[in-house]
Design a protein around this motif. Sequence first.
Motif, mmCIF file in Angstrom:
data_model
loop_
_atom_site.group_PDB
_atom_site.id
_atom_site.type_symbol
_atom_site.label_atom_id
_atom_site.label_comp_id
_atom_site.label_asym_id
_atom_site.label_seq_id
_atom_site.Cartn_x
_atom_site.Cartn_y
_atom_site.Cartn_z
ATOM 1 N N VAL A 40 7.874 -1.858 6.948
ATOM 2 C CA VAL A 40 6.906 -2.144 5.893
ATOM 3 C C VAL A 40 6.752 -3.649 5.654
ATOM 4 C CG1 VAL A 40 8.461 -2.049 3.909
ATOM 5 C CG2 VAL A 40 6.123 -1.285 3.655
ATOM 6 N N PHE A 41 7.799 -4.431 6.014
ATOM 7 C CA PHE A 41 7.696 -5.863 5.759
ATOM 8 C C PHE A 41 6.732 -6.575 6.700
ATOM 9 C CE2 PHE A 41 11.362 -5.135 3.145
ATOM 10 C CZ PHE A 41 11.072 -5.953 2.076
ATOM 11 N N ILE A 42 6.421 -5.957 7.837
ATOM 12 C CA ILE A 42 5.423 -6.569 8.710
ATOM 13 C C ILE A 42 4.040 -6.122 8.294
ATOM 14 C CG2 ILE A 42 4.679 -6.843 11.081
ATOM 15 C CD1 ILE A 42 7.212 -7.058 11.866
ATOM 16 N N LEU A 43 3.957 -4.953 7.680
ATOM 17 C CA LEU A 43 2.663 -4.422 7.279
ATOM 18 C C LEU A 43 2.197 -5.100 5.991
ATOM 19 C CD1 LEU A 43 3.439 -0.682 8.006
ATOM 20 C CD2 LEU A 43 2.269 -2.330 9.449
ATOM 21 N N ALA A 44 0.960 -4.779 5.604
ATOM 22 C CA ALA A 44 0.350 -5.433 4.457
ATOM 23 C C ALA A 44 1.182 -5.360 3.172
ATOM 24 C CB ALA A 44 -1.041 -4.869 4.233
ATOM 25 N N PRO A 45 1.704 -4.191 2.784
ATOM 26 C CA PRO A 45 2.421 -4.134 1.505
ATOM 27 C C PRO A 45 3.598 -5.105 1.462
ATOM 28 C CG PRO A 45 2.061 -1.929 2.361
ATOM 29 C CD PRO A 45 1.653 -2.868 3.437
ATOM 30 N N GLY A 46 4.313 -5.229 2.579
ATOM 31 C CA GLY A 46 5.465 -6.117 2.637
ATOM 32 C C GLY A 46 5.105 -7.552 2.343
#
Lengths: 191, 191, 193
Positions: free
Chosen positions: C169-175
């Motif tokens: 998730v940290f690479i994705l937008a929310p992260g």
Amino acid sequence: MEYILIIISAVFVNNIVLAQFLGICPFLGVSNKINTAVGMSGAVTFVIVLATIVTYLIQVFILDKLGIGFMQTITFILIIAALVQMVEIILKKISQPLYQALGIFLPLITTNCAVLGVAILVIRKNYNLLEGVVYSAATAVGFGLALVILAGIREQYDLLDIPKGMKGVPISLVTAGILALAFMGFTGIVK
Amino acid sequence: MAKTESTFKNMVISLTLISLVASACLGFVYEMTREPIELANLNKKLSAIRQVVPEFTNNPNDEMYMLPTGDGDSLEIYPAKSGNEIVGYAVNTNTSTGFSGNISLMAGFKPDGTIINITVLEQKETPGLGTKMAEPAFKDQFKDKNPGNFILKVKNDGGPVDAITAATISSRAFCHAVQRAYNALQKGGEK
Amino acid sequence: MNQLQNFTKGFVRENPILMLVLGCCPTLATTTSAVNGLGMGIATAFVLVGSNTVVAMLANLIPDKVRIPSFIIIIASFVTVVDLLMKAYVPDLYETLGIFIPLIVVNCIVLGRAEAFASKNTVLSSAIDGLGMGLGFTMALGILGAFREILGSGSVFNYRFIQGDGILVFILAPGAFIALGYFIALVNRVKNK
């Protein structure tokens, strides 16, 4: 059918704020109150659609014809800046109520990267004019949706006991992150 | 130096001058970088081709031709020759059936249609899931297989291909793109 | 204020992202790895130094009323130069950063420094101001990028130190949102001590 796909994709799946990170400044800046959020989204929708039409025509009939595509950035930003000024002047002349509702947001829009971003994306995605208009309008709706949701949540902050260091921007960012997480549920709707 | 007054004449002169100087500088930089940009694009393409076909002595880019896929579009075929003998074909193939947007691959085939290697040129799949299509664990299972008797389908659909965990759609799209390349090359577009 | 202070103020005390929360879009979008964050930061720093220098040189020649449009033309020119140079010499990085290179032009930091600092100061201090701010921006982007890369893919500067996946998730937008939120909160806390 294709237009419906463009709309769903731009509003939910690739939401301009939560998935593409454009227009964060106004997203954080004017999401304190639902009223201002709605006003801002109205102004942004208006300018984005108008800017997309004008920049598209300029790209096709001037930049591409002359083979000076590398002047895109400089041309587009000047057009958008001029357009915003013009809209402001015209609104002031013809519709006082509308000017009062949207007027204060207009100067902020020039530096809203969503406007320039959408104008450039429409060219990069090789849309035709109609697709471009649909895409830009849907993107603006997505922007408004994210803005209004965040404003709705932020209005509740006053009632909460938030740690001192988290107050203001940090808590809004974390909230936006959770919103983005929720919006990720939409991926895969459009295949 | 005294501050220039904001008279109409001064404003027009200064804006015109700035625009002229800026355009001249940009034109100069554009001319200067045009060749390196073309070279960079060509190198990228050639290095992708080199990864998927055996060593060649010709310039595949100069001998590129198009073949129809049978889906109503055409793909770029780059023949790789060692001397006068054809040692393989690199096909620039793509599909829009990915999880989020286009996937573009460079697929190398032997003259009899056996897959030599595949490399991913462009994809926007979910990081950490669909993006694994670029890793050997997934794409190496296509090596030395001939789509004539190796059905390009994932196990869920009754084929022999191990899909990436939690990314069946991306895996399916990958197969679809390879199938399109094979169709164009071997069957000249017939289904 | 001496030139050293002028140079270092952008690092922490007036750091454009952490203190002033300007230029958030590229900060969130391009920090999927340390390298991407640094690349974006350096591109922005180049534009900042260039535009600050030229704006300071021309500040007295430009009539006040057309000040902003003139600044925009100058900034857009530097952005286009960076765009072309990156396309030619670092095509891979250029492709990763994508639309955010032309969008440096609407980065509030650049116009903000031109208007608030360069139009009122000498050429030398403006150039130093641009460099300091640019480095502060680069540093924040690099740290955020490294942080997200470490948590998200278990690697840093493309050097893998764990096998398998990180916390995706940290690479994705929310992260991006969450990491920046906590980063700013941390800086706030240290500052208020």
